[in-house]
Design a protein around this motif. Structure first.
Motif, PDB file in Angstrom:
ATOM      1  N   MET A  36       0.832  -1.205   0.000  1.00 23.90           N
ATOM      2  CA  MET A  36       0.000   0.000   0.000  1.00 23.90           C
ATOM      3  C   MET A  36       0.865   1.253   0.000  1.00 23.90           C
ATOM      4  O   MET A  36       0.600   2.214  -0.734  1.00 23.90           O
ATOM      5  CB  MET A  36      -0.939  -0.013   1.218  1.00 23.90           C
ATOM      6  CG  MET A  36      -1.990  -1.102   1.175  1.00 23.90           C
ATOM      7  SD  MET A  36      -2.858  -1.324   2.751  1.00 23.90           S
ATOM      8  CE  MET A  36      -3.856   0.171   2.797  1.00 23.90           C
ATOM      9  N   LEU A  37       1.904   1.254   0.830  1.00 23.34           N
ATOM     10  CA  LEU A  37       2.803   2.412   0.898  1.00 23.34           C
ATOM     11  C   LEU A  37       3.583   2.570  -0.405  1.00 23.34           C
ATOM     12  O   LEU A  37       3.806   3.695  -0.876  1.00 23.34           O
ATOM     13  CB  LEU A  37       3.769   2.257   2.074  1.00 23.34           C
ATOM     14  CG  LEU A  37       3.137   2.326   3.469  1.00 23.34           C
ATOM     15  CD1 LEU A  37       4.133   1.876   4.527  1.00 23.34           C
ATOM     16  CD2 LEU A  37       2.628   3.723   3.771  1.00 23.34           C
ATOM     17  N   GLN A  76      -0.290   3.196  14.636  1.00 21.60           N
ATOM     18  CA  GLN A  76      -1.211   4.104  13.973  1.00 21.60           C
ATOM     19  C   GLN A  76      -1.834   3.396  12.769  1.00 21.60           C
ATOM     20  O   GLN A  76      -1.145   2.665  12.045  1.00 21.60           O
ATOM     21  CB  GLN A  76      -0.489   5.371  13.535  1.00 21.60           C
ATOM     22  CG  GLN A  76       0.013   6.225  14.691  1.00 21.60           C
ATOM     23  CD  GLN A  76       0.612   7.539  14.227  1.00 21.60           C
ATOM     24  OE1 GLN A  76       0.212   8.095  13.219  1.00 21.60           O
ATOM     25  NE2 GLN A  76       1.596   8.030  14.974  1.00 21.60           N
ATOM     26  N   PRO A  77      -3.123   3.578  12.534  1.00 17.99           N
ATOM     27  CA  PRO A  77      -3.789   2.887  11.426  1.00 17.99           C
ATOM     28  C   PRO A  77      -3.200   3.293  10.072  1.00 17.99           C
ATOM     29  O   PRO A  77      -2.932   4.471   9.835  1.00 17.99           O
ATOM     30  CB  PRO A  77      -5.251   3.345  11.548  1.00 17.99           C
ATOM     31  CG  PRO A  77      -5.403   3.767  12.979  1.00 17.99           C
ATOM     32  CD  PRO A  77      -4.073   4.357  13.352  1.00 17.99           C
ATOM     33  N   ILE A  81      -2.353   6.989   8.107  1.00 16.33           N
ATOM     34  CA  ILE A  81      -1.012   7.280   7.589  1.00 16.33           C
ATOM     35  C   ILE A  81      -1.084   7.694   6.127  1.00 16.33           C
ATOM     36  O   ILE A  81      -0.473   8.681   5.707  1.00 16.33           O
ATOM     37  CB  ILE A  81      -0.092   6.055   7.768  1.00 16.33           C
ATOM     38  CG1 ILE A  81       0.139   5.773   9.259  1.00 16.33           C
ATOM     39  CG2 ILE A  81       1.249   6.276   7.057  1.00 16.33           C
ATOM     40  CD1 ILE A  81       0.844   4.467   9.540  1.00 16.33           C
ATOM     41  N   LEU A  82      -1.863   6.944   5.353  1.00 18.57           N
ATOM     42  CA  LEU A  82      -2.022   7.258   3.933  1.00 18.57           C
ATOM     43  C   LEU A  82      -2.983   8.417   3.706  1.00 18.57           C
ATOM     44  O   LEU A  82      -2.954   9.057   2.655  1.00 18.57           O
ATOM     45  CB  LEU A  82      -2.520   6.019   3.182  1.00 18.57           C
ATOM     46  CG  LEU A  82      -1.553   4.835   3.131  1.00 18.57           C
ATOM     47  CD1 LEU A  82      -2.233   3.622   2.508  1.00 18.57           C
ATOM     48  CD2 LEU A  82      -0.300   5.203   2.348  1.00 18.57           C
ATOM     49  N   GLY A  83      -3.850   8.663   4.687  1.00 18.51           N
ATOM     50  CA  GLY A  83      -4.805   9.763   4.566  1.00 18.51           C
ATOM     51  C   GLY A  83      -6.043   9.431   3.765  1.00 18.51           C
ATOM     52  O   GLY A  83      -6.862  10.313   3.488  1.00 18.51           O
ATOM     53  N   GLU A  84      -6.213   8.162   3.420  1.00 18.97           N
ATOM     54  CA  GLU A  84      -7.388   7.776   2.642  1.00 18.97           C
ATOM     55  C   GLU A  84      -7.627   6.284   2.766  1.00 18.97           C
ATOM     56  O   GLU A  84      -6.750   5.520   3.191  1.00 18.97           O
ATOM     57  CB  GLU A  84      -7.227   8.160   1.168  1.00 18.97           C
ATOM     58  CG  GLU A  84      -6.087   7.458   0.463  1.00 18.97           C
ATOM     59  CD  GLU A  84      -5.913   7.934  -0.971  1.00 18.97           C
ATOM     60  OE1 GLU A  84      -6.235   9.110  -1.258  1.00 18.97           O
ATOM     61  OE2 GLU A  84      -5.444   7.128  -1.797  1.00 18.97           O
ATOM     62  N   THR A  85      -8.831   5.867   2.389  1.00 19.62           N
ATOM     63  CA  THR A  85      -9.180   4.461   2.390  1.00 19.62           C
ATOM     64  C   THR A  85     -10.260   4.221   1.351  1.00 19.62           C
ATOM     65  O   THR A  85     -10.925   5.163   0.892  1.00 19.62           O
ATOM     66  CB  THR A  85      -9.675   4.007   3.782  1.00 19.62           C
ATOM     67  OG1 THR A  85      -9.747   2.578   3.829  1.00 19.62           O
ATOM     68  CG2 THR A  85     -11.051   4.579   4.098  1.00 19.62           C
ATOM     69  N   LYS A  93     -11.119  10.341   1.900  1.00 18.81           N
ATOM     70  CA  LYS A  93     -10.140  10.910   2.824  1.00 18.81           C
ATOM     71  C   LYS A  93     -10.553  10.567   4.250  1.00 18.81           C
ATOM     72  O   LYS A  93     -11.735  10.633   4.606  1.00 18.81           O
ATOM     73  CB  LYS A  93     -10.089  12.436   2.668  1.00 18.81           C
ATOM     74  CG  LYS A  93      -9.229  13.131   3.729  1.00 18.81           C
ATOM     75  CD  LYS A  93      -9.284  14.643   3.603  1.00 18.81           C
ATOM     76  CE  LYS A  93      -8.503  15.306   4.731  1.00 18.81           C
ATOM     77  NZ  LYS A  93      -8.512  16.789   4.621  1.00 18.81           N
ATOM     78  N   VAL A  94      -9.567  10.175   5.070  1.00 20.43           N
ATOM     79  CA  VAL A  94      -9.819   9.944   6.492  1.00 20.43           C
ATOM     80  C   VAL A  94      -8.687  10.550   7.312  1.00 20.43           C
ATOM     81  O   VAL A  94      -7.548  10.603   6.866  1.00 20.43           O
ATOM     82  CB  VAL A  94      -9.950   8.437   6.827  1.00 20.43           C
ATOM     83  CG1 VAL A  94     -11.229   7.847   6.272  1.00 20.43           C
ATOM     84  CG2 VAL A  94      -8.739   7.652   6.343  1.00 20.43           C
ATOM     85  N   ASN A  95      -9.028  11.001   8.493  1.00 22.77           N
ATOM     86  CA  ASN A  95      -8.043  11.488   9.457  1.00 22.77           C
ATOM     87  C   ASN A  95      -8.600  11.229  10.854  1.00 22.77           C
ATOM     88  O   ASN A  95      -9.726  10.728  10.983  1.00 22.77           O
ATOM     89  CB  ASN A  95      -7.704  12.971   9.211  1.00 22.77           C
ATOM     90  CG  ASN A  95      -8.883  13.900   9.408  1.00 22.77           C
ATOM     91  OD1 ASN A  95      -9.810  13.619  10.184  1.00 22.77           O
ATOM     92  ND2 ASN A  95      -8.887  15.035   8.713  1.00 22.77           N
TER      93      ASN A  95
END
Length: 293
Positions: A36-37, A76-77, A81-85, A93-95
């Motif tokens: 993913m990263l 940390q989820p 970390i990626l800022g999205e799902t 976008k998630v935070n």
């Protein structure tokens, strides 16, 4: 291995990444994190990585990957970390101001979609209200499936509404957002809705021990927990509002606490709702309710 000041090829860095997180996560999960990263920071798919193992990481890429690795080591989820799902085929976008959407909630959205798709009003400009919208994943997913619908989304958190507003723009849908506290009995809505849906806070404090640490330490408690003394407060308030603001044939949907299925059904029935169906999720837990006027 000190990865801060040296340059590594992808093969060597991947081995170090897996070693650093070993024992904190399952091996397959660590591999998934790396893929993913790599997709986000290196622009390489899983298949492309296999063909680029000898490529050296740039200094910027190393910094991004190292920062993410350290965050994962702190549990940390990966979504934050990626800022999205991804949710129901779309990217959100998630935070830490919003919950990370869950697969069980996708099941709820799919239930609503199938009901509305097979309903008599499928070609009509129906009104949908999502209460406690968070990232906006439910409201936006339904708006994408039913472009003729008028979709509204409510949340207490100004920060959550900001995230949901950005997600609506990202996904090219129009949502009317309402900042309000559903526990406020003075709430008055101007419209009647054909569908009201909510995934409100439902985890009791006594169930905290069941929550994984990465969720407990990072996701907003306001959106997760309720007091043990009144665990169905949000369901009572939302059902009361729905009894006033659903159309004659309107339908109410809830995601629920798996341990309080019967109690939630009984509560909804007390407000005059009939044909109340309790449905299990893919993990065979009581998870969703549909109630008709």
């Amino acid at each position: 291995m000190d990865t801060m000041n040296e340059m590594f090829d992808i093969r060597t860095y991947r081995a170090d990444f897996l070693h650093s997180l070993k024992g904190l996560y399952e091996v397959e999960e660590i591999k998934s994190f790396f893929n993913m990263l790599s997709a986000t920071y290196l622009g390489l798919s899983r298949a492309q990585i296999a063909l680029a193992l000898d490529r050296l990481l740039t200094a910027d890429e190393m910094q991004l990957m190292n920062t993410a690795k350290e965050q994962l080591m702190q549990h940390q989820p990966i979504q934050y970390i990626l800022g999205e799902t991804e949710f129901y085929g779309s990217v959100f976008k998630v935070n830490p101001h919003v919950l990370i959407p869950r697969p069980e909630t996708e099941e709820l959205v799919d239930w609503i979609y199938n009901d509305l798709q097979n309903g008599e009003q499928v070609d009509q400009p129906i009104r949908i209200l999502d209460i406690g919208t968070g990232s906006g994943c439910i409201a936006i997913s339904l708006a994408k499936k039913f472009p003729q619908a008028k979709v509204y989304a409510m949340d207490l958190s100004e920060q959550a509404i900001q995230v949901a507003t950005e997600n609506a723009k990202r996904n090219n849908v129009s949502i009317t957002f309402i900042q309000a506290d559903i526990t406020d009995d003075t709430i008055s809505l101007s419209y009647q809705f054909d569908c009201i849906v909510s995934n409100p806070p439902y985890v009791r404090m006594l169930e905290k021990h069941e929550i994984q640490s990465n969720v407990l330490d990072n996701e907003p408690h306001l959106a997760l927990f309720v007091e043990d003394e009144d665990p169905l407060i949000f369901y009572r308030k939302i059902t009361k509002l729905a009894s006033r603001n659903l159309t004659e044939d309107g339908v109410l949907y809830f995601e629920i606490n798996q341990y309080l299925g019967r109690e939630t059904v009984a509560l909804v029935q007390k407000f005059g709702f009939e044909d109340v169906e309790l449905r299990k999720d893919v993990f065979t837990n009581d998870r969703m309710i549909r109630a008709k006027r």
